[in-house]
Design a protein around this motif. Structure first.
Motif, PDB file in Angstrom:
ATOM      1  N   ASP A   1     -10.078 -51.927  -0.888  1.00  0.00           N
ATOM      2  CA  ASP A   1      -8.679 -51.551  -0.677  1.00  0.00           C
ATOM      3  C   ASP A   1      -8.564 -50.435   0.357  1.00  0.00           C
ATOM      4  N   TRP A   2      -9.660 -49.714   0.547  1.00  0.00           N
ATOM      5  CA  TRP A   2      -9.660 -48.520   1.399  1.00  0.00           C
ATOM      6  C   TRP A   2     -11.008 -48.456   2.112  1.00  0.00           C
ATOM      7  N   VAL A   3     -10.964 -48.339   3.435  1.00  0.00           N
ATOM      8  CA  VAL A   3     -12.175 -48.191   4.226  1.00  0.00           C
ATOM      9  C   VAL A   3     -12.060 -46.898   5.023  1.00  0.00           C
ATOM     10  N   ALA A   4     -13.071 -46.033   4.895  1.00  0.00           N
ATOM     11  CA  ALA A   4     -13.086 -44.752   5.614  1.00  0.00           C
ATOM     12  C   ALA A   4     -14.370 -44.663   6.413  1.00  0.00           C
ATOM     13  N   GLY A   5     -14.264 -44.209   7.657  1.00  0.00           N
ATOM     14  CA  GLY A   5     -15.458 -44.152   8.487  1.00  0.00           C
ATOM     15  C   GLY A   5     -15.425 -43.029   9.489  1.00  0.00           C
ATOM     16  N   ILE A   6     -16.600 -42.706   9.986  1.00  0.00           N
ATOM     17  CA  ILE A   6     -16.764 -41.714  11.045  1.00  0.00           C
ATOM     18  C   ILE A   6     -17.683 -42.309  12.099  1.00  0.00           C
TER      19      ILE A   6
ATOM     20  N   SER B   1      -9.106 -44.858   7.102  1.00  0.00           N
ATOM     21  CA  SER B   1      -9.177 -43.432   7.431  1.00  0.00           C
ATOM     22  C   SER B   1     -10.366 -43.221   8.356  1.00  0.00           C
ATOM     23  N   VAL B   2     -10.148 -42.477   9.453  1.00  0.00           N
ATOM     24  CA  VAL B   2     -11.250 -42.166  10.368  1.00  0.00           C
ATOM     25  C   VAL B   2     -11.242 -40.666  10.660  1.00  0.00           C
ATOM     26  N   GLY B   3     -12.423 -40.056  10.630  1.00  0.00           N
ATOM     27  CA  GLY B   3     -12.528 -38.608  10.782  1.00  0.00           C
ATOM     28  C   GLY B   3     -12.854 -38.168  12.196  1.00  0.00           C
ATOM     29  N   ALA B   4     -12.230 -37.077  12.630  1.00  0.00           N
ATOM     30  CA  ALA B   4     -12.482 -36.497  13.955  1.00  0.00           C
ATOM     31  C   ALA B   4     -12.299 -34.986  13.852  1.00  0.00           C
ATOM     32  N   VAL B   5     -12.715 -34.264  14.890  1.00  0.00           N
ATOM     33  CA  VAL B   5     -12.573 -32.814  14.892  1.00  0.00           C
ATOM     34  C   VAL B   5     -11.785 -32.384  16.130  1.00  0.00           C
TER      35      VAL B   5
ATOM     36  N   PHE C   1     -11.229 -30.111  11.111  1.00  0.00           N
ATOM     37  CA  PHE C   1     -11.584 -31.488  10.809  1.00  0.00           C
ATOM     38  C   PHE C   1     -10.316 -32.228  10.418  1.00  0.00           C
ATOM     39  N   VAL C   2     -10.107 -33.409  10.975  1.00  0.00           N
ATOM     40  CA  VAL C   2      -8.866 -34.164  10.775  1.00  0.00           C
ATOM     41  C   VAL C   2      -9.210 -35.596  10.387  1.00  0.00           C
ATOM     42  N   TYR C   3      -8.436 -36.154   9.455  1.00  0.00           N
ATOM     43  CA  TYR C   3      -8.534 -37.581   9.170  1.00  0.00           C
ATOM     44  C   TYR C   3      -7.263 -38.269   9.643  1.00  0.00           C
ATOM     45  N   PHE C   4      -7.443 -39.243  10.527  1.00  0.00           N
ATOM     46  CA  PHE C   4      -6.341 -40.107  10.918  1.00  0.00           C
ATOM     47  C   PHE C   4      -6.304 -41.239   9.895  1.00  0.00           C
TER      48      PHE C   4
ATOM     49  N   GLY D   1     -18.500 -36.396  13.124  1.00  0.00           N
ATOM     50  CA  GLY D   1     -19.843 -36.019  12.718  1.00  0.00           C
ATOM     51  C   GLY D   1     -20.252 -34.639  13.172  1.00  0.00           C
ATOM     52  N   VAL D   2     -19.522 -34.052  14.121  1.00  0.00           N
ATOM     53  CA  VAL D   2     -19.800 -32.683  14.543  1.00  0.00           C
ATOM     54  C   VAL D   2     -19.615 -31.722  13.366  1.00  0.00           C
ATOM     55  N   VAL D   3     -18.677 -32.060  12.472  1.00  0.00           N
ATOM     56  CA  VAL D   3     -18.408 -31.229  11.292  1.00  0.00           C
ATOM     57  C   VAL D   3     -19.038 -31.835  10.046  1.00  0.00           C
ATOM     58  N   SER D   4     -18.726 -33.088   9.769  1.00  0.00           N
ATOM     59  CA  SER D   4     -19.282 -33.787   8.608  1.00  0.00           C
ATOM     60  C   SER D   4     -19.347 -35.269   8.927  1.00  0.00           C
ATOM     61  N   ASN D   5     -20.496 -35.862   8.697  1.00  0.00           N
ATOM     62  CA  ASN D   5     -20.706 -37.253   9.069  1.00  0.00           C
ATOM     63  C   ASN D   5     -20.423 -38.222   7.930  1.00  0.00           C
ATOM     64  N   THR D   6     -19.952 -37.723   6.809  1.00  0.00           N
ATOM     65  CA  THR D   6     -19.756 -38.569   5.629  1.00  0.00           C
ATOM     66  C   THR D   6     -18.318 -38.478   5.130  1.00  0.00           C
TER      67      THR D   6
END
Length: 406
Positions: free
Chosen positions: A54-59, A177-181, A188-191, A227-232
């Protein structure tokens, strides 16, 4: 298909199985470059088992795989993942020669072939992903993308536009959800599709690892790889999502545990593993402690007399209290004896097929264990399932690429 494909017995498709007993099924994907084919193999096994997140999150590469999954209907996802990994592994220099040679060698020779394949990506880039700039950054205009990165990622934008339906993503049928900095603030931000309208730029931002790739501008701000901040992205799903009974498939491309290095190549390999594993196990342990406390508070609140419950302090406790349950299935891509510090940028067909196959077989093994999909019965409401996988040994690829098994 490419020459790395041979024979692999097709798994029984069990799409008719009952959905696991959870309100939410989440898939969290680490960054790791070429290692990301492991995640595609994991998803294929889930798809064949009829388990759809139902939910996929990645970096980083996990964000790209996640976008392909969320941005396609279930019946087309494996095909699109296969297309992406076939494109980026079409090594323009020694790719085919390296694949043929790698099929028949083991140990140090295979390691040398793998490392050499990685160097071709450094020199020539990866098709459909990134390409080297014509001029060195020192000769470009200060502050420009060309001055602050070694590679141009325009090809990735075109690949995403072709393989991903962003209208489908933004319809939020499958949460993404995708993570970036943020480069300027360091935040750290999640789009996330619940709060943002996502585009190729958001996926590219999550994978903009400096200094190789340029920062990506979104709404006047510039972003680098999360991943510069957190890769998980596991913490985002566990702590910042809605409180629901949740089954999480956490797919890691880097193992925090490993052997003592024997040389400088081993040192760099081990450094990457430790850095990019992002302390997944520690985060899970901390979440267990927090959830145990939430459960205890919930039970305590229920025992309070009505007049005490009416107090503001008790209402604050009620907000913190939680009796939801979480089950985390932890799948880790283990280091193979032919891999080195180039493993995350060795985009070869042989390597991609190997990673894909391993992710597939690991997940099939995990799903055969009833504990993997069971609801936790302990007092803290959190269960973890770690697949105990054998060490990956270099081997001749005498089984069919599972990407061909559909």
């Amino acid at each position: 298909m490419d020459s790395a494909s041979t024979t692999f017995e097709k798994s029984t498709n069990t799409q008719g199985r009952e959905r696991p007993p959870f309100e939410c099924i989440a898939l969290t994907l680490q960054g790791g470059g070429a290692l990301g084919a492991y995640q595609a193999g994991v998803y294929q096994a889930l798809d064949e088992a009829g388990i759809y997140p139902d939910w996929v999150a990645g970096i980083s590469i996990g964000a790209i795989n996640a976008a392909i999954i969320a941005g396609n209907p279930p019946e087309r996802r494996i095909t699109r993942l296969r297309e992406f990994w076939d494109i980026v592994s079409a090594n323009p220099l020694i790719g085919q020669a390296a694949d043929h040679l790698g099929r028949f060698v083991n140990g140090p020779v295979r390691q040398l072939v793998n490392f050499a394949s990685g160097q071709t990506a450094v020199i020539a880039g990866a098709p459909g992903f990134f390409m080297p700039r014509l001029l060195p950054p020192a000769l470009a205009a200060p502050g420009s993308a060309a001055a602050t990165s070694w590679y141009d990622t325009t090809p990735l934008r075109h690949t995403l536009e072709r393989l991903v339906d962003f209208d489908r993503i933004n319809a939020n049928e499958t949460r993404l959800s995708v993570g970036a900095v943020n480069v300027r603030t360091g935040n750290f931000v999640y789009f996330d599709t619940t709060t943002h309208k996502l585009s190729p730029a958001h996926i590219m931002a999550s994978g903009a690892l400096p200094p190789g790739f340029p920062a990506v501008e979104i709404d006047g701000e510039h972003y680098w790889d999360g991943g510069v901040v957190s890769n998980t992205p596991l913490q985002w799903v566990l702590q910042f999502g809605p409180r629901r009974d949740t089954l999480v498939f956490e797919v890691d491309l880097w193992s925090a545990r490993g052997s003592m290095p024997r040389n400088l190549v081993d040192v760099e390999t081990r450094r990457k593993d430790i850095t990019y594993s992002s302390r997944t196990r520690d985060n899970v342990d901390r979440f267990k402690e927090m959830q145990r406390l939430r459960h205890a508070v919930a039970k305590l609140y229920e025992a309070l007399p009505p007049d005490v419950r009416a107090r503001s302090e008790a209402k604050a406790l009620r907000h913190f209290a939680d009796q939801k349950i979480y089950s985390i299935v932890h799948l880790i891509s283990r280091l193979r004896d032919y891999e080195s510090c180039a493993k995350d940028y060795a985009f070869t067909r042989l390597g991609v097929a190997d990673h894909w196959r391993t992710g597939y077989t690991d997940t099939v093994r995990a799903l055969k264990d009833r504990r993997a999909l069971a609801r936790p019965l302990n007092s803290d409401g959190v269960a973890t399932f770690d697949l105990i996988a054998p060490a990956r040994q270099s081997r001749r690829l005498n089984t069919e690429d599972p990407r061909e098994s559909r």
